[in-house]
Write an enzyme that holds these catalytic residues in place. Structure first.
Site, PDB file in Angstrom:
ATOM      1  N   THR A  73     -10.009  -5.447  -9.516  1.00  0.00           N
ATOM      2  CA  THR A  73     -10.216  -6.608  -8.651  1.00  0.00           C
ATOM      3  C   THR A  73      -9.006  -6.966  -7.786  1.00  0.00           C
ATOM      4  N   SER A 104      -5.511  -7.986  -5.845  1.00  0.00           N
ATOM      5  CA  SER A 104      -4.548  -9.092  -5.801  1.00  0.00           C
ATOM      6  C   SER A 104      -4.756  -9.946  -4.560  1.00  0.00           C
ATOM      7  N   ALA A 134      11.898 -11.056   2.795  1.00  0.00           N
ATOM      8  CA  ALA A 134      12.292  -9.801   3.465  1.00  0.00           C
ATOM      9  C   ALA A 134      11.860  -8.624   2.601  1.00  0.00           C
ATOM     10  N   LEU A 154       8.847  -7.412   6.461  1.00  0.00           N
ATOM     11  CA  LEU A 154       9.538  -6.521   7.406  1.00  0.00           C
ATOM     12  C   LEU A 154       8.559  -5.699   8.236  1.00  0.00           C
ATOM     13  N   GLU A 159      15.176 -15.090   3.246  1.00  0.00           N
ATOM     14  CA  GLU A 159      15.033 -14.306   2.021  1.00  0.00           C
ATOM     15  C   GLU A 159      15.930 -14.857   0.928  1.00  0.00           C
ATOM     16  N   GLY A 217       5.146 -12.014  -2.045  1.00  0.00           N
ATOM     17  CA  GLY A 217       4.547 -11.260  -3.145  1.00  0.00           C
ATOM     18  C   GLY A 217       3.071 -11.588  -3.317  1.00  0.00           C
ATOM     19  N   HIS A 226      -1.762   3.978  -3.447  1.00  0.00           N
ATOM     20  CA  HIS A 226      -1.810   5.307  -4.076  1.00  0.00           C
ATOM     21  C   HIS A 226      -1.627   5.220  -5.589  1.00  0.00           C
ATOM     22  N   HIS A 253      13.214  24.882  11.335  1.00  0.00           N
ATOM     23  CA  HIS A 253      14.165  24.332  12.298  1.00  0.00           C
ATOM     24  C   HIS A 253      13.517  24.329  13.680  1.00  0.00           C
TER      25      HIS A 253
HETATM   26  P1  FAD Z   1      -7.738  -4.284  -3.773  1.00  0.00           P
HETATM   27  O1  FAD Z   1      -7.538  -3.351  -2.665  1.00  0.00           O
HETATM   28  O2  FAD Z   1      -7.179  -5.651  -3.654  1.00  0.00           O
HETATM   29  O3  FAD Z   1      -9.324  -4.382  -3.965  1.00  0.00           O
HETATM   30  C1  FAD Z   1      -9.906  -5.242  -4.875  1.00  0.00           C
HETATM   31  C2  FAD Z   1     -11.339  -5.519  -4.428  1.00  0.00           C
HETATM   32  O4  FAD Z   1     -12.022  -6.173  -5.462  1.00  0.00           O
HETATM   33  C3  FAD Z   1     -11.428  -6.451  -3.214  1.00  0.00           C
HETATM   34  O5  FAD Z   1     -12.246  -5.880  -2.233  1.00  0.00           O
HETATM   35  C4  FAD Z   1     -12.045  -7.725  -3.785  1.00  0.00           C
HETATM   36  O6  FAD Z   1     -12.882  -8.400  -2.854  1.00  0.00           O
HETATM   37  C5  FAD Z   1     -12.859  -7.169  -4.930  1.00  0.00           C
HETATM   38  N1  FAD Z   1     -13.128  -8.140  -5.992  1.00  0.00           N
HETATM   39  C6  FAD Z   1     -12.216  -8.895  -6.656  1.00  0.00           C
HETATM   40  N2  FAD Z   1     -12.808  -9.607  -7.622  1.00  0.00           N
HETATM   41  C7  FAD Z   1     -14.133  -9.294  -7.570  1.00  0.00           C
HETATM   42  C8  FAD Z   1     -15.260  -9.690  -8.328  1.00  0.00           C
HETATM   43  N3  FAD Z   1     -15.151 -10.519  -9.367  1.00  0.00           N
HETATM   44  N4  FAD Z   1     -16.469  -9.184  -7.985  1.00  0.00           N
HETATM   45  C9  FAD Z   1     -16.600  -8.314  -6.952  1.00  0.00           C
HETATM   46  N5  FAD Z   1     -15.556  -7.891  -6.220  1.00  0.00           N
HETATM   47  C10 FAD Z   1     -14.340  -8.363  -6.533  1.00  0.00           C
HETATM   48  N6  FAD Z   1      -0.087  -0.250  -0.248  1.00  0.00           N
HETATM   49  C11 FAD Z   1       0.294   1.010   0.065  1.00  0.00           C
HETATM   50  O7  FAD Z   1       0.323   1.870  -0.827  1.00  0.00           O
HETATM   51  N7  FAD Z   1       0.646   1.353   1.334  1.00  0.00           N
HETATM   52  C12 FAD Z   1       0.638   0.448   2.346  1.00  0.00           C
HETATM   53  O8  FAD Z   1       0.950   0.789   3.481  1.00  0.00           O
HETATM   54  C13 FAD Z   1       0.250  -0.874   2.051  1.00  0.00           C
HETATM   55  N8  FAD Z   1       0.221  -1.804   3.016  1.00  0.00           N
HETATM   56  C14 FAD Z   1      -0.180  -3.076   2.726  1.00  0.00           C
HETATM   57  C15 FAD Z   1      -0.161  -4.031   3.741  1.00  0.00           C
HETATM   58  C16 FAD Z   1      -0.548  -5.327   3.488  1.00  0.00           C
HETATM   59  C17 FAD Z   1      -0.539  -6.346   4.587  1.00  0.00           C
HETATM   60  C18 FAD Z   1      -0.983  -5.685   2.176  1.00  0.00           C
HETATM   61  C19 FAD Z   1      -1.441  -7.080   1.880  1.00  0.00           C
HETATM   62  C20 FAD Z   1      -0.983  -4.756   1.151  1.00  0.00           C
HETATM   63  C21 FAD Z   1      -0.580  -3.437   1.421  1.00  0.00           C
HETATM   64  N9  FAD Z   1      -0.534  -2.464   0.427  1.00  0.00           N
HETATM   65  C22 FAD Z   1      -0.125  -1.193   0.722  1.00  0.00           C
HETATM   66  C23 FAD Z   1      -0.928  -2.768  -0.961  1.00  0.00           C
HETATM   67  C24 FAD Z   1      -2.372  -2.275  -1.215  1.00  0.00           C
HETATM   68  O9  FAD Z   1      -3.244  -2.882  -0.293  1.00  0.00           O
HETATM   69  C25 FAD Z   1      -2.798  -2.603  -2.634  1.00  0.00           C
HETATM   70  O10 FAD Z   1      -1.855  -2.121  -3.551  1.00  0.00           O
HETATM   71  C26 FAD Z   1      -4.155  -1.989  -2.937  1.00  0.00           C
HETATM   72  O11 FAD Z   1      -5.131  -2.437  -2.052  1.00  0.00           O
HETATM   73  C27 FAD Z   1      -4.570  -2.288  -4.377  1.00  0.00           C
HETATM   74  O12 FAD Z   1      -5.798  -1.695  -4.608  1.00  0.00           O
HETATM   75  P2  FAD Z   1      -6.809  -2.277  -5.698  1.00  0.00           P
HETATM   76  O13 FAD Z   1      -7.984  -1.357  -5.667  1.00  0.00           O
HETATM   77  O14 FAD Z   1      -6.104  -2.505  -6.957  1.00  0.00           O
HETATM   78  O15 FAD Z   1      -7.234  -3.723  -5.172  1.00  0.00           O
HETATM   79  P1  NAI Z   2       7.660  -8.301  -1.921  1.00  0.00           P
HETATM   80  O1  NAI Z   2       7.721  -8.494  -3.374  1.00  0.00           O
HETATM   81  O2  NAI Z   2       7.844  -6.961  -1.341  1.00  0.00           O
HETATM   82  O3  NAI Z   2       8.752  -9.243  -1.213  1.00  0.00           O
HETATM   83  C1  NAI Z   2       8.785 -10.635  -1.399  1.00  0.00           C
HETATM   84  C2  NAI Z   2      10.170 -11.152  -1.069  1.00  0.00           C
HETATM   85  O4  NAI Z   2      10.113 -12.563  -0.970  1.00  0.00           O
HETATM   86  C3  NAI Z   2      11.215 -10.820  -2.128  1.00  0.00           C
HETATM   87  O5  NAI Z   2      12.295 -10.144  -1.516  1.00  0.00           O
HETATM   88  C4  NAI Z   2      11.614 -12.186  -2.693  1.00  0.00           C
HETATM   89  O6  NAI Z   2      12.975 -12.259  -3.046  1.00  0.00           O
HETATM   90  C5  NAI Z   2      11.310 -13.119  -1.531  1.00  0.00           C
HETATM   91  N1  NAI Z   2      11.030 -14.522  -1.915  1.00  0.00           N
HETATM   92  C6  NAI Z   2      10.226 -14.958  -2.919  1.00  0.00           C
HETATM   93  N2  NAI Z   2      10.189 -16.305  -2.940  1.00  0.00           N
HETATM   94  C7  NAI Z   2      10.987 -16.752  -1.944  1.00  0.00           C
HETATM   95  C8  NAI Z   2      11.358 -18.047  -1.464  1.00  0.00           C
HETATM   96  N3  NAI Z   2      10.867 -19.172  -1.979  1.00  0.00           N
HETATM   97  N4  NAI Z   2      12.213 -18.110  -0.427  1.00  0.00           N
HETATM   98  C9  NAI Z   2      12.706 -17.000   0.134  1.00  0.00           C
HETATM   99  N5  NAI Z   2      12.385 -15.742  -0.268  1.00  0.00           N
HETATM  100  C10 NAI Z   2      11.521 -15.619  -1.290  1.00  0.00           C
HETATM  101  O7  NAI Z   2       6.253  -8.942  -1.500  1.00  0.00           O
HETATM  102  P2  NAI Z   2       5.393  -8.800  -0.173  1.00  0.00           P
HETATM  103  O8  NAI Z   2       6.208  -8.376   0.974  1.00  0.00           O
HETATM  104  O9  NAI Z   2       4.624 -10.078  -0.090  1.00  0.00           O
HETATM  105  O10 NAI Z   2       4.399  -7.628  -0.524  1.00  0.00           O
HETATM  106  C11 NAI Z   2       3.452  -7.764  -1.602  1.00  0.00           C
HETATM  107  C12 NAI Z   2       3.052  -6.432  -2.154  1.00  0.00           C
HETATM  108  O11 NAI Z   2       2.291  -5.701  -1.224  1.00  0.00           O
HETATM  109  C13 NAI Z   2       4.270  -5.586  -2.499  1.00  0.00           C
HETATM  110  O12 NAI Z   2       4.352  -5.559  -3.895  1.00  0.00           O
HETATM  111  C14 NAI Z   2       3.989  -4.232  -1.969  1.00  0.00           C
HETATM  112  O13 NAI Z   2       3.919  -3.324  -3.010  1.00  0.00           O
HETATM  113  C15 NAI Z   2       2.620  -4.333  -1.289  1.00  0.00           C
HETATM  114  N6  NAI Z   2       2.753  -3.804   0.073  1.00  0.00           N
HETATM  115  C16 NAI Z   2       3.076  -2.489   0.228  1.00  0.00           C
HETATM  116  C17 NAI Z   2       3.284  -1.960   1.482  1.00  0.00           C
HETATM  117  C18 NAI Z   2       3.683  -0.535   1.611  1.00  0.00           C
HETATM  118  O14 NAI Z   2       3.542   0.219   0.660  1.00  0.00           O
HETATM  119  N7  NAI Z   2       4.180  -0.100   2.766  1.00  0.00           N
HETATM  120  C19 NAI Z   2       3.144  -2.771   2.685  1.00  0.00           C
HETATM  121  C20 NAI Z   2       2.844  -4.155   2.405  1.00  0.00           C
HETATM  122  C21 NAI Z   2       2.640  -4.617   1.138  1.00  0.00           C
END
Ligand code: FAD
Ligand code: NAI
Length: 465
Positions: free
Chosen positions: A141, A143, A179, A184, A201, A270, A320, A443
């Site tokens: 489900t 986050s 940050a 970022l 941050e 987060g 992944h 290369h």
């Molecule tokens: P989710 O993708 O959150 O899917 C959970 C699904 O469950 C949702 O569709 C929700 O509606 C459904 N659900 C929940 N509760 C219920 C219920 N009770 N009944 C029916 N349906 C329900 N990760 C990367 O690896 N690379 C990235 O580039 C990356 N970029 C990101 C950018 C952003 C802006 C954000 C927010 C996240 C990013 N992430 C990235 C993180 C990535 O999206 C998550 O780690 C990933 O989607 C987690 O997969 P999941 O299947 O656990 O859950």
């Molecule tokens: P994050 O955990 O990466 O960063 C949150 C930052 O906010 C931390 O550096 C923390 O110190 C700071 N922070 C927390 N409370 C604060 C406060 N009150 N004031 C100032 N700073 C504060 O979380 P983020 O960027 O929200 O991403 C969430 C998740 O989504 C990550 O865990 C990441 O794994 C996933 N994600 C992955 C991506 C990727 O793989 N490229 C892209 C985007 C998200």
């Protein structure tokens, strides 16, 4: 009918688990509360953010870098509604692709909110209410963003990544709390397009969980892009009027106040596991102290036939990682003995330069008391980097001082999001730095920096330094 497996949630964890279950001969159903499949990743995460990162990078290059390549443009204009429309089409196409995969694998899709009513039954409340039964259930489900009450998240001016991906009129100013990865990546999108971005941050550096060298280099690059950073500040409160936001932060040592006004405030501090109305208590599924579903090494919950994967359990919140866990549980249910090397799941930040890492950071190696050596190689010394003009960044390889086994690879620079796969492969096979140094790298490519860093780690013998 009793399903073999029901998956709740269709993100990269859930839909991949469902496909693998179906491939292994299980009669499978998936439940999703939204009308499109794909979860956070496809709808409001990985894919839309990367679409906007790519579009904004094109714009930025056209504005700042094309002239140097001998390409003169005139009348360059930003068409933000088109940029958003393109992003929406990319998302829609990929979501349809997942729908197709469900059909192809004969997986029943139930649209509605799923709630456990016992260890083997789920009630789905959608257009109709149905009750489903299965031998095994996989909870996927996901986050939701963390939005403390004092930040007054209103989805209009005080926003999370979900709303930031749909801003169709370029803001003049944006404040970003955090940050980390989201701050970022999305900060880069807006800064490239011309928004004044200020990041606040709490930690002393950006992407604080990664190797220190990466955060330092990335901050330098993003400052050049015009982003402003306030490290060591804790945001206390955010308020909004119809068009403006005001953020109040406090320095963690001096307690000095910082006030920032902006058109939007993006909260990126987060994400929290999402288990609302999932009925965990009815089925007897336990949670840990951080609200995650508790699982053992088989990803099994406190109820033996219920498993949980992805963002809703411990570990990195990455698509992944969720996918690996989906496959892991499906194969476990089929009686196989799968394995995941959690320490070899790479992390990538899709800024420019890109940041990527796998394995231990230098700090972690030091804390473990492991004898180690480091080889570094800067991209600017590569022919390919000179040819393309992407000179920033470096590759850093940490290897065991005595055995030479690669313990961690950390990189920042052009195409690192893709280059990191080489490091993952090498570490999966427990390669030494010498092994990498002796592999032929085409290369001129950016991958040569990996070979050179490996040579630097083994007797400091990088050729082009
Ligand atoms: P989710 O993708 O959150 O899917 C959970 C699904 O469950 C949702 O569709 C929700 O509606 C459904 N659900 C929940 N509760 C219920 C219920 N009770 N009944 C029916 N349906 C329900 N990760 C990367 O690896 N690379 C990235 O580039 C990356 N970029 C990101 C950018 C952003 C802006 C954000 C927010 C996240 C990013 N992430 C990235 C993180 C990535 O999206 C998550 O780690 C990933 O989607 C987690 O997969 P999941 O299947 O656990 O859950
Ligand atoms: P994050 O955990 O990466 O960063 C949150 C930052 O906010 C931390 O550096 C923390 O110190 C700071 N922070 C927390 N409370 C604060 C406060 N009150 N004031 C100032 N700073 C504060 O979380 P983020 O960027 O929200 O991403 C969430 C998740 O989504 C990550 O865990 C990441 O794994 C996933 N994600 C992955 C991506 C990727 O793989 N490229 C892209 C985007 C998200």
């Amino acid at each position: 009918m009793v399903y073999d497996t029901i998956v709740i949630g269709s993100g990269p964890g859930g839909y991949v688990a469902a496909i693998r279950c179906a491939q292994l001969g299980m009669k499978t159903a998936i439940i999703e509360r939204y009308n499109t499949l794909g979860g956070t990743c496809l709808n409001v995460g990985c894919i839309p953010s990367k679409a906007l990162l790519d579009s904004s990078e094109h714009y930025h290059n056209a504005e700042k870098n094309f002239t140097n390549h001998g390409i003169d443009l005139s009348g360059l204009k930003l068409n933000m509604p088109q940029m958003i429309a393109r992003k929406n089409k990319v998302v829609a196409d990929i979501c349809k692709g997942v729908e197709f995969l469900m059909k192809k694998n004969k997986i029943d899709v139930h649209v509605g909110h799923g709630t456990l009513t016992s260890a083997t039954t789920v009630e789905v409340v959608g257009e109709k209410t149905v009750s489903l039964e299965a031998k095994n259930i996989i909870l996927a489900t996901g986050s939701k963003p963390i939005t403390p009450a004092s930040f007054n998240y209103d989805k209009k001016r005080i926003i999370t990544s979900t709303e930031a991906l749909d801003i169709a009129k370029l803001p003049k100013r944006m404040s970003i709390i955090g940050a980390g990865v989201i701050g970022l990546e999305l900060g880069s999108v807006f800064a490239r397009l011309g928004t004044q971005v200020e990041v606040i941050e709490y930690a002393g550096s950006a992407i604080a969980g990664m190797d220190k060298d990466l955060g330092k280099e990335l901050t330098r690059s993003l400052k050049k892009l015009g982003m402003k950073f306030h490290f060591n500040y804790m945001v206390k409160e955010v308020t909004a009027t119809a068009r403006k936001t005001k953020l109040v932060a406090e320095h963690k040592d001096s307690k000095e106040a910082l006030v920032i006004d902006a058109d939007y405030c993006l909260v990126a501090i987060g994400r929290r596991p999402y288990t609302d109305n999932l009925g965990l208590d009815k089925a007897g599924v336990k949670m840990d102290e951080r609200g995650r579903i508790e699982v053992n090494e088989h990803l099994q919950t406190s109820v033996p036939n219920i498993y949980a994967i992805g963002d809703v359990v411990k570990g990195a919140m990455l698509a992944h990682k969720a996918e690996e866990e989906g496959v892991f549980v499906a194969e476990t249910l089929a009686g196989q003995k799968p394995h995941i090397h959690y320490h070899l799941i790479p992390g990538v930040v899709y800024t420019w330069p890109e940041v990527a890492a796998v394995g231990l950071t230098e700090k972690e190696v030091q804390e473990a008391g492991t004898p180690y050596k480091v080889g570094k190689f800067p991209f600017r010394a590569l022919g390919r980097a000179k040819a393309s003009g992407d000179l920033e960044g470096m590759v850093k390889i940490i290897a065991h001082k005595e055995t030479d086994e690669v313990l961690g690879v950390h990189m920042i620079g052009a195409r690192c999001a893709d280059i990191i796969a080489e490091a993952v492969t090498a570490m999966e096979y427990r390669a030494s730095a010498e092994d990498i140094a002796r592999m032929s790298h085409a290369h001129p490519t950016f991958t040569e920096a990996v070979k050179e860093a490996a040579m630097a780690a083994t007797e400091n013998r990088a050729i082009h330094m």
